[in-house]
Design a protein around this motif. Structure first.
Motif, short mmCIF file in Angstrom:
data_model
loop_
_atom_site.label_atom_id
_atom_site.label_comp_id
_atom_site.label_asym_id
_atom_site.label_seq_id
_atom_site.Cartn_x
_atom_site.Cartn_y
_atom_site.Cartn_z
N GLY A 74 0.79 -1.23 0.00
CA GLY A 74 0.00 0.00 0.00
C GLY A 74 0.82 1.28 0.00
N LEU A 75 1.91 1.28 0.75
CA LEU A 75 2.67 2.50 0.90
C LEU A 75 3.89 2.58 -0.01
CD1 LEU A 75 2.47 2.84 4.79
CD2 LEU A 75 0.95 3.78 3.04
N ARG A 111 -7.82 -1.20 5.86
CA ARG A 111 -6.85 -0.58 4.94
C ARG A 111 -6.32 -1.60 3.94
NH1 ARG A 111 -2.59 3.15 8.06
NH2 ARG A 111 -1.99 3.59 5.90
N LEU A 112 -6.05 -2.81 4.39
CA LEU A 112 -5.57 -3.85 3.48
C LEU A 112 -6.62 -4.19 2.41
CD1 LEU A 112 -3.70 -6.18 5.98
CD2 LEU A 112 -2.67 -4.94 4.05
N LYS A 113 -7.87 -4.24 2.81
CA LYS A 113 -8.94 -4.51 1.84
C LYS A 113 -9.03 -3.38 0.80
CE LYS A 113 -11.64 -6.78 5.32
NZ LYS A 113 -12.93 -6.79 6.03
N GLU A 114 -8.85 -2.16 1.24
CA GLU A 114 -8.85 -1.03 0.30
C GLU A 114 -7.66 -1.09 -0.64
OE1 GLU A 114 -8.98 2.27 3.03
OE2 GLU A 114 -11.06 1.85 3.59
N VAL A 115 -6.50 -1.46 -0.12
CA VAL A 115 -5.29 -1.55 -0.94
C VAL A 115 -5.47 -2.59 -2.04
CG1 VAL A 115 -2.88 -2.35 -0.87
CG2 VAL A 115 -3.67 -0.63 0.76
N VAL A 116 -5.93 -3.78 -1.67
CA VAL A 116 -6.04 -4.84 -2.69
C VAL A 116 -7.09 -4.47 -3.74
CG1 VAL A 116 -5.17 -6.64 -1.15
CG2 VAL A 116 -7.63 -6.32 -1.36
#
Length: 176
Positions: A58-59, A90-95
């Motif tokens: 993500g970052l 946040r991980l769900k948004e990233v993927v």
């Protein structure tokens, strides 16, 4: 759509499916002690490994690919999200963000070199398609570590094989 773009969209869909399944159906059920326990993973705990995924994907990688920016100063073991519920979200948004990005790519994009800088500022040039594949392969690697940790702790391990996602998709398609 070209064959390579179709392949990467499949990888991105799988990434969403596997991440959601792992987080929602397995990690969400863990007691806090098991979630934060040092299980001998490279990033020690499940929490540490998930934070590593947020940092790395993500970052770093998403910013490199989607924004064309190479952030500096991040360490791969940084705890950037201490709250477990926010980390999962946040991980769900990233993927999910990979899907519209890959949909916008042209066939030519996949054959180009990909230029970025490491977090220490070292300039790198690598094949675009192979570097994008690394992102998905890296996440699969760490999901595998987490599932091994779940099993070692006596918890159920999710079935995350790509073929099961394809079966789920086929079953959800309307039948003539």
């Amino acid at each position: 759509m070209n064959a390579l773009q179709d392949h990467f969209l499949t990888l991105a869909r799988y990434h969403v499916w596997a991440t959601r399944r792992l987080l929602d159906e397995h990690i969400a059920l863990l007691m806090e002690a098991d979630y934060r326990r040092d299980c001998g993973l490279f990033f020690k705990s499940i929490h540490g490994t998930l934070n590593h995924l947020l940092v790395g994907e993500g970052l770093l990688w998403q910013r490199r690919f989607i924004e064309g920016v190479s952030p500096a100063g991040l360490n791969l073991d940084d705890e950037v999200e201490p709250d477990r519920a926010r980390l999962a979200q946040r991980l769900k948004e990233v993927v999910q963000a990979w899907l519209p990005y890959i949909e916008r790519l042209s066939e030519a994009d996949f054959g180009q070199p990909f230029h970025y800088a490491t977090s220490k500022g070292e300039p790198i040039s690598a094949p675009f398609a192979a570097t994008l594949a690394h992102v998905f392969n890296h996440a699969t690697h760490h999901r595998g570590q987490i599932t091994a940790a779940l099993t070692a702790m006596g918890h159920a391990s999710p079935v995350l094989d790509l073929i099961y996602m394809l079966r789920d998709e086929a079953a959800a398609e309307p039948r003539p």
